[in-house]
Design a protein around this motif. Structure first.
Motif, mmCIF file in Angstrom:
data_model
loop_
_atom_site.group_PDB
_atom_site.id
_atom_site.type_symbol
_atom_site.label_atom_id
_atom_site.label_comp_id
_atom_site.label_asym_id
_atom_site.label_seq_id
_atom_site.Cartn_x
_atom_site.Cartn_y
_atom_site.Cartn_z
ATOM 1 N N GLY A 56 8.554 -70.706 -8.869
ATOM 2 C CA GLY A 56 7.121 -70.864 -8.665
ATOM 3 C C GLY A 56 6.652 -70.184 -7.394
ATOM 4 N N LEU A 57 7.376 -70.417 -6.282
ATOM 5 C CA LEU A 57 7.016 -69.768 -5.023
ATOM 6 C C LEU A 57 7.214 -68.259 -5.106
ATOM 7 C CD1 LEU A 57 8.353 -72.097 -2.182
ATOM 8 C CD2 LEU A 57 5.984 -71.537 -2.716
ATOM 9 N N HIS A 58 8.265 -67.830 -5.815
ATOM 10 C CA HIS A 58 8.517 -66.404 -5.958
ATOM 11 C C HIS A 58 7.352 -65.724 -6.675
ATOM 12 C CE1 HIS A 58 11.055 -62.814 -6.113
ATOM 13 N NE2 HIS A 58 10.580 -62.631 -7.343
ATOM 14 N N LEU A 134 6.745 -61.487 5.669
ATOM 15 C CA LEU A 134 5.911 -62.443 4.957
ATOM 16 C C LEU A 134 6.087 -63.830 5.565
ATOM 17 C CD1 LEU A 134 4.015 -62.868 2.480
ATOM 18 C CD2 LEU A 134 6.073 -63.468 1.172
ATOM 19 N N CYS A 135 5.001 -64.391 6.095
ATOM 20 C CA CYS A 135 5.007 -65.758 6.626
ATOM 21 C C CYS A 135 4.465 -66.710 5.560
ATOM 22 C CB CYS A 135 4.129 -65.866 7.875
ATOM 23 S SG CYS A 135 4.576 -64.735 9.227
ATOM 24 N N ILE A 136 4.920 -67.943 5.603
ATOM 25 C CA ILE A 136 4.490 -68.937 4.630
ATOM 26 C C ILE A 136 4.176 -70.248 5.329
ATOM 27 C CG2 ILE A 136 6.824 -69.802 4.141
ATOM 28 C CD1 ILE A 136 6.008 -70.138 1.218
ATOM 29 N N ALA A 137 3.232 -70.979 4.793
ATOM 30 C CA ALA A 137 3.002 -72.382 5.141
ATOM 31 C C ALA A 137 2.892 -73.138 3.828
ATOM 32 C CB ALA A 137 1.742 -72.545 5.978
ATOM 33 N N PRO A 138 3.306 -74.389 3.808
ATOM 34 C CA PRO A 138 3.301 -75.132 2.539
ATOM 35 C C PRO A 138 1.892 -75.333 2.006
ATOM 36 C CG PRO A 138 4.665 -76.216 4.178
ATOM 37 C CD PRO A 138 3.883 -75.166 4.898
ATOM 38 N N MET A 139 1.857 -75.853 0.816
ATOM 39 C CA MET A 139 0.590 -76.195 0.177
ATOM 40 C C MET A 139 -0.249 -77.042 1.107
ATOM 41 S SD MET A 139 0.139 -77.896 -3.540
ATOM 42 C CE MET A 139 -1.479 -78.066 -4.309
ATOM 43 N N GLN A 140 -1.530 -76.705 1.228
ATOM 44 C CA GLN A 140 -2.395 -77.409 2.158
ATOM 45 C C GLN A 140 -2.915 -78.699 1.544
ATOM 46 O OE1 GLN A 140 -5.555 -74.919 3.568
ATOM 47 N NE2 GLN A 140 -4.203 -73.274 4.211
ATOM 48 N N PHE A 275 5.593 -76.355 -5.264
ATOM 49 C CA PHE A 275 4.481 -76.296 -4.315
ATOM 50 C C PHE A 275 4.962 -76.259 -2.866
ATOM 51 C CE2 PHE A 275 2.388 -78.979 -7.774
ATOM 52 C CZ PHE A 275 1.743 -77.892 -8.344
ATOM 53 N N ALA A 276 6.284 -76.177 -2.649
ATOM 54 C CA ALA A 276 6.888 -76.282 -1.316
ATOM 55 C C ALA A 276 6.669 -77.677 -0.740
ATOM 56 C CB ALA A 276 6.354 -75.211 -0.363
ATOM 57 N N LEU A 277 6.644 -78.682 -1.624
ATOM 58 C CA LEU A 277 6.498 -80.081 -1.229
ATOM 59 C C LEU A 277 7.743 -80.846 -1.659
ATOM 60 C CD1 LEU A 277 2.779 -80.645 -2.336
ATOM 61 C CD2 LEU A 277 3.639 -79.763 -0.165
ATOM 62 N N CYS A 368 3.640 -86.060 -4.893
ATOM 63 C CA CYS A 368 4.244 -85.061 -4.008
ATOM 64 C C CYS A 368 3.734 -85.299 -2.593
ATOM 65 C CB CYS A 368 3.886 -83.647 -4.439
ATOM 66 S SG CYS A 368 4.472 -83.177 -6.085
ATOM 67 N N GLN A 369 4.568 -85.002 -1.625
ATOM 68 C CA GLN A 369 4.237 -85.251 -0.225
ATOM 69 C C GLN A 369 4.250 -83.959 0.566
ATOM 70 O OE1 GLN A 369 5.958 -88.716 1.806
ATOM 71 N NE2 GLN A 369 6.721 -87.300 3.363
ATOM 72 N N TYR A 370 3.203 -83.757 1.354
ATOM 73 C CA TYR A 370 3.142 -82.607 2.236
ATOM 74 C C TYR A 370 4.100 -82.807 3.413
ATOM 75 C CZ TYR A 370 -1.088 -81.699 -0.385
ATOM 76 O OH TYR A 370 -1.977 -81.470 -1.403
ATOM 77 N N PRO A 371 4.569 -81.709 4.014
ATOM 78 C CA PRO A 371 5.505 -81.846 5.139
ATOM 79 C C PRO A 371 4.879 -82.628 6.289
ATOM 80 C CG PRO A 371 5.481 -79.594 4.309
ATOM 81 C CD PRO A 371 4.342 -80.307 3.648
ATOM 82 N N THR A 372 5.502 -83.699 6.667
ATOM 83 C CA THR A 372 5.059 -84.518 7.777
ATOM 84 C C THR A 372 6.201 -85.447 8.148
ATOM 85 O OG1 THR A 372 3.535 -86.242 8.508
ATOM 86 C CG2 THR A 372 4.047 -86.185 6.159
ATOM 87 N N ASN A 373 6.284 -85.764 9.426
ATOM 88 C CA ASN A 373 7.248 -86.771 9.847
ATOM 89 C C ASN A 373 6.687 -88.173 9.697
ATOM 90 O OD1 ASN A 373 9.157 -84.873 10.500
ATOM 91 N ND2 ASN A 373 8.497 -84.695 12.631
#
Length: 483
Positions: A56-58, A134-140, A275-277, A368-373
């Motif tokens: 999916g990310l590819h 190429l820089c990436i950030a996860p799904m917002q 989704f990179a989650l 699904c959970q976004y990146p967070t501590n």
């Protein structure tokens, strides 16, 4: 497109302007540099050199690069200094798209390489070769702009009441997105975001990470004690404000994405990763409250959702490998009723949002959970505000001895007040109890939980209640009721 909704929060209606979420996103660095320098550049803007670990990310990366008409080699974060190859975060590749199965070689790094007007394959090149990257950030996540009157502490609680936390705006892509959306909304004052000073440096509230990317209006603050950051008009650049300032807006983000499609646990986990989650982690009482509030706000509490908890046949553990130190099973139903490896865990089905074991092949919605501590420094660092009860309810001639009136101060959306009667508790049973250090910690649990209308603090025991009648109490030495 802005969607403005009204949600019931406490005793007041609060206006919420909703900024919907966005899929994983990219940014190209057009400077031709080595892979190490490419990685450093991405980190310098609050992003990461692209980790493309599923189809999916590819495909998303391919579509993005094609839309920019880029037909040259592009660094990604995979390295093969030794085999097996690894991503920049140290994870071994478990999915790849090499041009041939024998492509990896020692002391090489990975690029996306154009083939037939697309980017379907990876190649290895000397890590010191110079290419664009190429820089990436996860799904917002989705953002919500709250309108009311808040100091920084109150803004944090208001976000948690809708299942979120103050917004993390830690890279230029997110800043551009927020700015573009806010230009179409009436803004009456500065807006709190989730960046604050912990006395040592500026950190993002829900991740605990120090500030890297910034967007100051003129210059950075000369102190990092008792200050937090707000976006100011007209360009929504940043300014430092005392934490006790009352602002009319707070920008919240909801770190959970409910997906209302029935899937097996394996398919749901794979979909989150696309989704990179990751599947939702409810590792503490505070995280569980956040999930419950988020579902309540969206009127989704009656559905069932896969969460990221599974068993190896001996014990339960979270998808990120952490063991379970907090649980919220539906004990009255005999849960957990199985440790079989064929069992996974779902949550929901009622306002209590309890956990159940069930076959991993059943079809349920998922979170699904976004990146967070998922850090909660508004309670952990509560001493920054001295005694919160004193700060929020100053003792006056008509408000002595710590017994507070039953009317909120002007501009405050909901408050909890110490009753005249001490050493009492409601006769009805609490729906939840937890150990905590003091009544302020206990108050923070109650104020973030939509079900809680009363809490009792007794020793180190914090009890939360769904209802209270002043004529329905029992004497319990050492306890205090707050409503």
């Amino acid at each position: 497109m802005h969607r403005v909704n009204l949600f019931r929060i406490g005793f007041l209606f609060i206006q919420i302007a909703k900024i919907n979420g966005k899929s994983a996103y990219f940014r190209v660095n057009y400077n031709t540099i080595g892979q190490a320098a490419a990685d450093a550049y991405c980190k310098s803007i609050g992003m990461e050199l692209a980790k493309i670990d599923n189809i999916g990310l590819h495909n998303s990366a391919e579509q993005y690069l094609t839309s920019l008409l880029i037909d040259e080699r592009v660094w990604i974060s995979a390295t093969c200094h030794s085999l097996p190859c690894q991503w920049g975060d140290g994870e071994v590749l478990d999915w790849s798209n090499w041009r041939s199965s024998s492509e990896p070689t020692d002391n090489a790094c990975a690029v996306l390489e154009n083939e037939n007007n697309g980017y379907p394959t990876w190649r290895t090149r000397d890590c010191f070769d110079e290419f664009i990257s190429l820089c990436i950030a996860p799904m917002q996540p989705s953002f919500s702009l709250l309108s009311g009157l808040y100091n920084f502490y109150e803004a944090s609680l208001a976000c948690q009441a809708i299942g979120g936390q103050l917004a993390v705006v830690d890279n230029p892509e997110t800043m551009d997105r927020v700015t573009n959306e806010l230009y179409g909304i009436h803004i009456s004052s500065d807006i709190w975001i989730g960046l604050y000073g912990n006395g040592i440096n500026l950190v993002w509230q829900n991740t605990g990470k120090g500030m890297v990317y910034s967007n100051w209006d003129t210059f950075s603050p000369n102190t990092v004690k008792d200050v937090a950051v707000a976006m100011t008009q007209p360009n929504f650049q940043w300014t430092a404000r005392p934490m006790t300032d009352q602002l009319s807006h707070a920008l919240c983000q909801v770190n959970l994405m409910p997906v209302l499609t029935g899937m097996t646990y394996a398919a749901a986990k794979a979909q989150c990763e696309t989704f990179a989650l990751q599947p939702a982690l409810l590792r503490s009482q505070e995280e569980a409250i956040i999930v419950k509030n988020a579902l309540f706000t969206q009127d989704l509490l009656t559905d069932d959702y896969w969460i990221g908890l599974t068993t190896d046949g001996v014990t339960f553990s979270w998808n990120d490998g952490t063991p379970t130190t907090f649980t919220d099973w539906m004990v009255s139903n005999g849960e957990p009723n199985s440790m079989a490896t064929s069992k996974c865990v779902k949550a929901g089905g009622s306002a209590e949002c309890k956990w159940y074991t069930t076959s991993c092949t059943e079809l349920y919605h998922f979170l699904c959970q976004y990146p967070t501590n998922n850090l909660f420094p508004i309670s952990q660092d509560i001493d920054q505000f001295s005694d919160v009860t004193t700060e929020v309810y100053p003792v006056t001639s008509g408000n002595t001895g710590g017994n507070y009136p039953l009317t909120p101060r002007s501009g405050h959306m909901k408050r909890y007040f110490n009753l005249e009667a001490e050493d009492t508790k409601p006769i009805n049973q609490p729906y939840h109890t937890i150990q905590c250090q003091n009544e302020v910690r206990c108050a923070s649990y109650c104020v973030r939980d939509q079900l809680c209308v009363v809490f009792v603090f007794n020793g180190f025991k914090c009890s939360l209640y769904t209802s209270f009648s002043s004529g329905s109490v029992n004497n319990v030495p050492g306890s205090t009721i707050w409503i």
